[in-house]
Design an enzyme around this catalytic site. Structure first.
Site, PDB file in Angstrom:
ATOM      1  N   CYS A   2       0.394  -1.251  -0.097  1.00 20.66           N
ATOM      2  CA  CYS A   2      -0.193   0.201  -0.210  1.00 20.66           C
ATOM      3  C   CYS A   2       0.911   1.512   0.105  1.00 20.66           C
ATOM      4  CB  CYS A   2      -0.621   0.151   1.395  1.00 20.66           C
ATOM      5  SG  CYS A   2      -2.387  -1.591   1.439  1.00 20.66           S
ATOM      6  N   ARG A  27       3.837   0.151  -4.500  1.00 23.43           N
ATOM      7  CA  ARG A  27       4.501  -0.888  -3.101  1.00 23.43           C
ATOM      8  C   ARG A  27       2.545  -1.277  -3.083  1.00 23.43           C
ATOM      9  NH1 ARG A  27       7.003   2.063   0.254  1.00 23.43           N
ATOM     10  NH2 ARG A  27       5.406   1.267   2.549  1.00 23.43           N
ATOM     11  N   TRP A  75      -2.357  -2.926  -1.675  1.00 14.32           N
ATOM     12  CA  TRP A  75      -2.380  -4.330  -1.413  1.00 14.32           C
ATOM     13  C   TRP A  75      -2.598  -5.105  -0.724  1.00 14.32           C
ATOM     14  CZ3 TRP A  75      -0.518  -8.223   0.983  1.00 14.32           C
ATOM     15  CH2 TRP A  75       0.772  -9.132   0.564  1.00 14.32           C
ATOM     16  N   ASN A 101      -1.654   2.591   5.833  1.00  7.35           N
ATOM     17  CA  ASN A 101      -0.815   1.417   5.256  1.00  7.35           C
ATOM     18  C   ASN A 101      -0.437   0.342   5.810  1.00  7.35           C
ATOM     19  OD1 ASN A 101       1.700  -0.316   4.116  1.00  7.35           O
ATOM     20  ND2 ASN A 101       2.789   1.615   3.551  1.00  7.35           N
ATOM     21  N   GLY A 102      -0.488  -0.620   5.902  1.00  6.64           N
ATOM     22  CA  GLY A 102      -0.589  -1.932   7.211  1.00  6.64           C
ATOM     23  C   GLY A 102      -1.828  -2.714   8.063  1.00  6.64           C
ATOM     24  N   GLU A 488      17.682 -17.170  -8.170  1.00  3.75           N
ATOM     25  CA  GLU A 488      17.243 -15.790  -8.698  1.00  3.75           C
ATOM     26  C   GLU A 488      16.815 -16.555 -10.245  1.00  3.75           C
ATOM     27  OE1 GLU A 488      16.627 -13.666  -7.139  1.00  3.75           O
ATOM     28  OE2 GLU A 488      16.830 -11.994  -8.250  1.00  3.75           O
ATOM     29  N   LYS A 492      13.295 -14.749 -10.588  1.00  3.63           N
ATOM     30  CA  LYS A 492      12.308 -14.120 -11.737  1.00  3.63           C
ATOM     31  C   LYS A 492      11.991 -14.072 -13.008  1.00  3.63           C
ATOM     32  CE  LYS A 492      13.617 -11.378 -10.607  1.00  3.63           C
ATOM     33  NZ  LYS A 492      14.339 -10.529  -8.521  1.00  3.63           N
ATOM     34  N   GLU A 495       8.107 -15.004 -10.972  1.00  4.97           N
ATOM     35  CA  GLU A 495       7.336 -13.459 -10.413  1.00  4.97           C
ATOM     36  C   GLU A 495       7.008 -13.081 -12.055  1.00  4.97           C
ATOM     37  OE1 GLU A 495       9.456 -11.319  -7.812  1.00  4.97           O
ATOM     38  OE2 GLU A 495      11.381 -11.342  -8.667  1.00  4.97           O
ATOM     39  N   HIS A 511      18.699 -36.395  -7.857  1.00  2.00           N
ATOM     40  CA  HIS A 511      17.861 -36.447  -6.748  1.00  2.00           C
ATOM     41  C   HIS A 511      16.566 -36.408  -7.180  1.00  2.00           C
ATOM     42  CE1 HIS A 511      21.928 -38.207  -5.239  1.00  2.00           C
ATOM     43  NE2 HIS A 511      22.032 -36.746  -5.406  1.00  2.00           N
ATOM     44  N   LYS A 610       6.441  -4.450  -3.824  1.00  2.70           N
ATOM     45  CA  LYS A 610       7.825  -4.098  -3.739  1.00  2.70           C
ATOM     46  C   LYS A 610       7.536  -4.249  -2.220  1.00  2.70           C
ATOM     47  CE  LYS A 610      12.084  -2.571  -5.342  1.00  2.70           C
ATOM     48  NZ  LYS A 610      12.232  -4.238  -6.116  1.00  2.70           N
TER      49      LYS A 610
HETATM   50  C1  F6R Z   1      12.070 -10.685  -5.935  1.00  4.36           C
HETATM   51  C2  F6R Z   1      11.497  -9.247  -5.413  1.00  4.36           C
HETATM   52  C3  F6R Z   1      11.102 -10.087  -3.317  1.00  4.36           C
HETATM   53  C4  F6R Z   1      12.368  -8.768  -2.334  1.00  4.36           C
HETATM   54  C5  F6R Z   1      11.436  -9.578  -1.192  1.00  4.36           C
HETATM   55  C6  F6R Z   1      12.907  -9.176  -0.004  1.00  4.36           C
HETATM   56  O1  F6R Z   1      12.167  -9.943  -7.277  1.00  4.36           O
HETATM   57  O2  F6R Z   1      12.495  -8.437  -5.679  1.00  4.36           O
HETATM   58  O3  F6R Z   1      11.735 -11.236  -3.507  1.00  4.36           O
HETATM   59  O4  F6R Z   1      13.641  -9.117  -2.493  1.00  4.36           O
HETATM   60  O5  F6R Z   1      10.194  -9.441  -1.168  1.00  4.36           O
HETATM   61  O6  F6R Z   1      12.240  -7.265  -0.171  1.00  4.36           O
HETATM   62  P1  F6R Z   1      13.875  -6.516   0.554  1.00  4.36           P
HETATM   63  O7  F6R Z   1      14.937  -6.485  -0.635  1.00  4.36           O
HETATM   64  O8  F6R Z   1      12.677  -5.228  -0.050  1.00  4.36           O
HETATM   65  O9  F6R Z   1      13.340  -6.667   1.541  1.00  4.36           O
END
Ligand code: F6R
Length: 615
Positions: A2, A27, A75, A101-102, A488, A492, A495, A511, A610
Site C-alpha cells: 500500500c 507498493r 495491496w 498502510n499496514g 534467482e 525472476k 514472478e 536426486h 515491492k
Molecule cells: C523479488 C523480490 C522479492 C524481494 C523480497 C525482499 O524480485 O523483489 O523477493 O527481494 O520481498 O524484499 P527486500 O529486499 O526489500 O527486503
C-alpha cells in the site's frame, strides 16, 4: 504494501495526489482511491484496479477541486480487492476520513465492541474499524482529532502509516506511523504526506521521516508538531535534505522500470564501489565495518537474514565469506528464523539484507536478534529505512530507487557490498594474501564494464526468449557461487511471467528433478568456467541424454558447452566468486523478454508488491 499520499496547502491537491499514487504504485496496485475536500464537500472516489482506473472513475464521479486531499493505492490484506474495500474509508458520521498502510491485528475484537455501540461497517477492512474507533474516542472523550487518533492508536495492535482528516476541520491532517514508512514533505506553507519521498520530490527537498510510534499534527499556515504516540511527549523533528531527483524515478526512455534498472547495473555497481574500493591504495574502506571490526573478527559466526531475492544475495555471500574470510555463515529466511527460537549469542553477528529496508519479517528478525545481544549489520538500499535505522551499523547499496517490483540492480549491488565486506574481513584476518587481494580489487573494478558487456547479449536473449516463451516449466541449474543465481533466475521468471520455474544445485538434479526432464523442458544451466566446470559438463550430458533443451550461460569463448547446448549466452570471464554479478544479467533479461512477449505487466506483476510490510 500500500502506498499513501496526501497534500494540504495552497495548490490543487488532485494532480499531486494522483501523480504521487502513480509513483507509489510499486507498493500495491489492486485498488486505489482518493478523498478531496474543497471547503464545502468531502468527495471520495475509489475503485478496484490501478490508479489509471481511478483517474477514469474520478472524471465521472467527483469534481477534482480542493486544496486538501489524501489518496491510497492498495495491496489487499483484509478483504478482497473491490471498490468497497478500497481506501479512503469514511467514519459512520461521514466526518472523518482515513488512508492506511499496514495491518490492525486486533481489529476483530475492536469491531465487535464498536458494533455493540451501534457502528455499522460497509467493508471487510481493518482500516474502517480504525477510523470508527477514532470517531468513537473523539465523541466519547470530547477531544480534538489529534488526541482521538492518539488514544485510538494506543488501543491498536499492529502496524500502520495513516493520514486522517475531519471535514469539519479541513485545515488539519493527522498522520502517524508504526512499522510502515511515512514521510512528510515540508514546502512553503504546504505539506506533502507519502510512503516515500517520490510523490513530492519536485515540490520540496525537505522532509521529515516519522519514527515508529510517532504522530504529527499538520496544520495549514501553522506548521507541524510531532509527538510520541505513547506518552504524548513533543519531538523535535529532524528535517532531512532529500538526495532523490525526478530523473531517478522516471523511466528515462525505457519501456519498463525493470529494463531501465537492468541497464543501470554498471552504474549502480560503480556507485556501490565509490569511496570504498580504493585500488591504488590497495584498500577497501567501509565505515560500518572499520568501526566494528572487532565484532566481526571475534564473531563465532555470521547469520544472514533476508527474504526473496535478498535471501539469494545472502546465499552468494555465504560462499564468499566462508571462502575468503573463513567465517562460518548461516543464511536464514527471516520469516522462519524469527519464529523458531534460534540459538543466538552476543558473539553472533547478524547481517540483514533488504532492498526496501521495510520488510516486516526481516525487521522482526533484527529486533529478535538484538534482544538476544547479537550485533546487527544492515545492508539496505533505501536510505533511512526502518531496517537501516534499527541496525547497529550498516552499509548502503547505493543502487538508487528500484521501482520495478522484480528486484534486479538491488540484487547485484547487494552482492557487491557483501563481497567488499568479505574481502575487507579476509584482509583483516589474514586469510587472503596481499597479491590475491589486489587481484580481487582489480577484477572488481572491471565488473561494471563486464556487466555492460553482458548486457550486449540482449538481442540474442530476445531470440532465445521467443523460442521458449510458451514453455510451461523451466529448470535453472548452477553450482557453487552460481547455485543462488539459479534460484534467482527461476524466481525472476516465476514472478513476472507466471511460468513455473525451479532453481536447483546442478548436482541435486539426479536426486529428483531429473524426472521432470523431457524434450519440452528448457533448462538454463550456468556453466561458466569455474572450479566445478567439469562436473557441470557431466550434468549437461545427463540432461542431453534425456532430450532436455539446454540454454547455457557460458564464459566468453567457451566452445565445449557451446557444442553441447542448444543455445548459449556468453558472459565475460572473471574470478568465480564475482561471477554471479555477470551470470545474473542474462537471466534477468531472459525473464524480462519472456514476460513482455507474454504480454504480462512486468513492473507490477500480479499479487506482488515491492515493499512487504506485512508478515
Ligand atoms: C523479488 C523480490 C522479492 C524481494 C523480497 C525482499 O524480485 O523483489 O523477493 O527481494 O520481498 O524484499 P527486500 O529486499 O526489500 O527486503
Amino acid at each position: 504494501m500500500c502506498g499513501i499520499v496526501g497534500y494540504i496547502g495552497h495548490r490543487e491537491a488532485y494532480p499531486i495526489v494522483i501523480e504521487g499514487l502513480k509513483r507509489l504504485e510499486y507498493r500495491g496496485y489492486d485498488s486505489a482511491g482518493i478523498a478531496l475536500f474543497d471547503g464545502t464537500d468531502l468527495k471520495v472516489s475509489k475503485t478496484k484496479g490501478k490508479v489509471s482506473d481511478l483517474e477514469e472513475r474520478v472524471e465521472t464521479q467527483i469534481s477534482k477541486s480542493g486544496n486538501l486531499g489524501i489518496g491510497h493505492t492498495r495491496w489487499a490484506t483484509h478483504g478482497v480487492p473491490n471498490d468497497v474495500n478500497s481506501h479512503p474509508h469514511v467514519s459512520n458520521s461521514g466526518d472523518l476520513v482515513i488512508i492506511h498502510n499496514g495491518i490492525i491485528e486486533n481489529y476483530e475484537s475492536l469491531k465487535k465492541e464498536l458494533i455493540k455501540r451501534g457502528y455499522t461497517f460497509k467493508s471487510d477492512t481493518d482500516t474502517e474499524v480504525l477510523i470508527n474507533l477514532i470517531e468513537e474516542v473523539k465523541t466519547i472523550e470530547g477531544v480534538k482529532l489529534g488526541k482521538a487518533v492518539q488514544i485510538a492508536l494506543n488501543q491498536v495492535v499492529g502496524a500502520y502509516a495513516i493520514a486522517v482528516f475531519d471535514k469539519n476541520k479541513p485545515e488539519e491532517v493527522v498522520v502517524a506511523r508504526l512499522g510502515s514508512p511515512l514521510a512528510v514533505g515540508i514546502g512553503e506553507d504546504e505539506f506533502f504526506i507519502a510512503s516515500d519521498a517520490s510523490p513530492f520530490i519536485e515540490y520540496t527537498k525537505n522532509a521529515i521521516y516519522l519514527e515508529d510510534e510517532e504522530m504529527a499534527i499538520i496544520r495549514f499556515h501553522k506548521g507541524i508538531k510531532v509527538r510520541k504516540i505513547k506518552d504524548d511527549s513533543l519531538v523535535d523533528p529532524y528535517i532531512q535534505e532529500l538526495q532523490l531527483n525526478l530523473e531517478q524515478i522516471e523511466k528515462g526512455g525505457y519501456e519498463h522500470f525493470m529494463l531501465k534498472e537492468i541497464h543501470e547495473q554498471p552504474k549502480a555497481i560503480t556507485d556501490t564501489f565509490r569511496g570504498r574500493l580504493l585500488r591504488d591504495e590497495a584498500i577497501i574502506k567501509m565505515g560500518g565495518i572499520e568501526d566494528n571490526m572487532k565484532k566481526f573478527l571475534n564473531a563465532n559466526r555470521i547469520i544472514i537474514v533476508a527474504c526473496g531475492t535478498s535471501w539469494h544475495a545472502g546465499l552468494v555471500a555465504e560462499y564468499i565469506f566462508e571462502d575468503l574470510a573463513r567465517i562460518p555463515v548461516e543464511v536464514e529466511y527471516a520469516s522462519e528464523f524469527r519464529y523458531r527460537n534460534p540459538v543466538i549469542t552476543e558473539n553472533d553477528v547478524l547481517i540483514a539484507i533488504s532492498q526496501s529496508g521495510e520488510t516486516a519479517d526481516t525487521l522482526a528478525a533484527i529486533k529478535m536478534a538484538k534482544s538476544k545481544g547479537a550485533f546487527v549489520f544492515g545492508v539496505c538500499n533505501v536510505v533511512g529505512s526502518s531496517i537501516a535505522r534499527e541496525s547497529d551499523a550498516g552499509a548502503y547499496t547505493h543502487a538508487g530507487p528500484e521501482i520495478g517490483v522484480a528486484s534486479t540492480k538491488a540484487f547485484t549491488t547487494q552482492i557487491t557490498v557483501l563481497s567488499l565486506i568479505a574481502l575487507r574481513l579476509a584482509r583483516a584476518k589474514g586469510t587472503i594474501s596481499s597479491s590475491d587481494f589486489r587481484r580481487y580489487l582489480l577484477e572488481m573494478e572491471m565488473i561494471p564494464e563486464k556487466v555492460e558487456k553482458a548486457l550486449e547479449s540482449d538481442a540474442h536473449i530476445q531470440e532465445v526468449s521467443e523460442i521458449y516463451k510458451d514453455a510451461a516449466n523451466f529448470l535453472y541449474l548452477g553450482r557453487g557461487y552460481n547455485f543462488p543465481v539459479a534460484l534467482e533466475g527461476a524466481l525472476k521468471l516465476k514472478e513476472i511471467s507466471y511460468i513455473h520455474a525451479e532453481g536447483y544445485p546442478a548436482a541435486e538434479m539426479k536426486h529428483g528433478p531429473i524426472a521432470l526432464i523431457d524434450e519440452n523442458m528448457p533448462i538454463v544451466v550456468i556453466a561458466t568456467k569455474a572450479e566445478h566446470y567439469d562436473k557441470v559438463i557431466s550434468n549437461i550430458q545427463e540432461i542431453k541424454s534425456r532430450k532436455g533443451k539446454i540454454i547455457g550461460v557460458i564464459t566468453e569463448g567457451d566452445t565445449i558447452v557451446r557444442d553441447l547446448a542448444d543455445h548459449v549466452i556468453e558472459v565475460p570471464d572473471t574470478i568465480e566468486a564475482l561471477s554471479p554479478l555477470l551470470t545474473t544479467i542474462p537471466l534477468q533479461l531472459l525473464s524480462y523478454h519472456i514476460a513482455v512477449m507474454l504480454d504480462k505487466n512486468v513492473d507490477q506483476p500480479r499479487n506482488l508488491a515491492k515493499s512487504v510490510t506485512v508478515e
